[in-house]
Design an enzyme around this catalytic site. Structure first.
Site, PDB file in Angstrom:
ATOM      1  N   GLY A 189      -1.039 -37.532  26.194  1.00 31.62           N
ATOM      2  CA  GLY A 189      -1.875 -38.309  27.116  1.00 31.62           C
ATOM      3  C   GLY A 189      -1.582 -39.794  27.074  1.00 31.62           C
ATOM      4  CB  SER A 190       0.450 -41.912  27.829  1.00 32.04           C
ATOM      5  OG  SER A 190       1.190 -40.878  28.444  1.00 32.04           O
TER       6      SER A 190
END
Length: 227
Positions: A189-190
């Site tokens: 996740g980013s």
């Protein structure tokens, strides 16, 4: 249709497959009823398919007019669209446009504009949730600046998330940038932030879904000599 896997994920997928086989094989041999083994195998398969989706490496072709267009650098959801001050390289007020990538999105990153890479820098930092505004300045991140053919500078920032532990940036100063090319990859996740000149026309709004290398997210105001 054949699924192409990004080279950043090859070792991860091989290791994950080995672990899942080691975990599941004894269940089929020793555990009864077999329903437990079947359930565990189904869950393992779902997890593995999510990993495969995460590390997909799609080749995309932008078919629109490239002049003054800004294309999304990532698959995901627009989570920020506001005027802010960029103080690392541009040192001026800009339009910030941020796209958050969940674990269900492809995590390859594309160049947002055609042009030349003029600046690249990696910053160590924290790993707080990438959807939080302060992640732009506090998380591990990598900054890339591209100068467009008409002389405008676009800053892109790859930001690690709460689960991400590795940012990969392929861009180097002097490289030619193309909206069809991968400029990096972020594991798990980013988020990706774009800092655009004031006067840029946004073509998306908060909550919109984007496709990296395809979705037009903004249109730059032409400089006087190119208007």
């Amino acid at each position: 249709m054949r699924v192409k896997i990004h080279h950043e994920g090859t070792s991860v997928l091989v290791a994950a497959l080995g672990i899942l086989i080691v975990v599941n094989a004894p269940l089929w041999v020793w555990v009864r009823p077999l329903a437990w083994a079947i359930a565990a195998t189904v869950v393992s398969a779902v997890i593995y398919l999510l990993l495969v989706n995460f590390f997909r490496s799609p080749r995309r072709h932008f078919t629109g007019d490239r002049r003054d267009v800004v294309v999304s650098s990532a698959d995901g959801t627009v989570v920020a669209l506001e005027e802010t001050f960029e103080d690392e390289y541009l040192h001026c007020r800009c339009l910030q446009l941020s796209v958050f990538m969940s674990i269900f999105n492809v995590h390859a990153n594309w160049f947002p504009v055609d042009g030349e890479v003029v600046y690249v820098k990696h910053h160590p930092g924290r790993f707080i949730a990438a959807y939080l505004p302060k992640s732009s300045t506090e998380n591990e991140r990598s900054t890339v600046v591209i100068c467009t053919p008409n002389g405008q500078k676009i800053l892109l920032r790859q930001i690690a998330g709460a689960m991400a532990r590795r940012i990969v940036t392929y861009a180097r100063p002097g490289d030619e940038a193309s909206v069809e090319d991968h400029m990096g990859f972020i594991k798990l996740g980013s988020r990706v932030d774009l800092y655009l000149p004031l006067g840029t026309e946004p073509l998306v709004k908060i909550g919109d879904k984007t496709t990296g290398g395809i979705t037009e997210v903004a249109r730059l105001h032409p400089s006087p000599e190119n208007a």
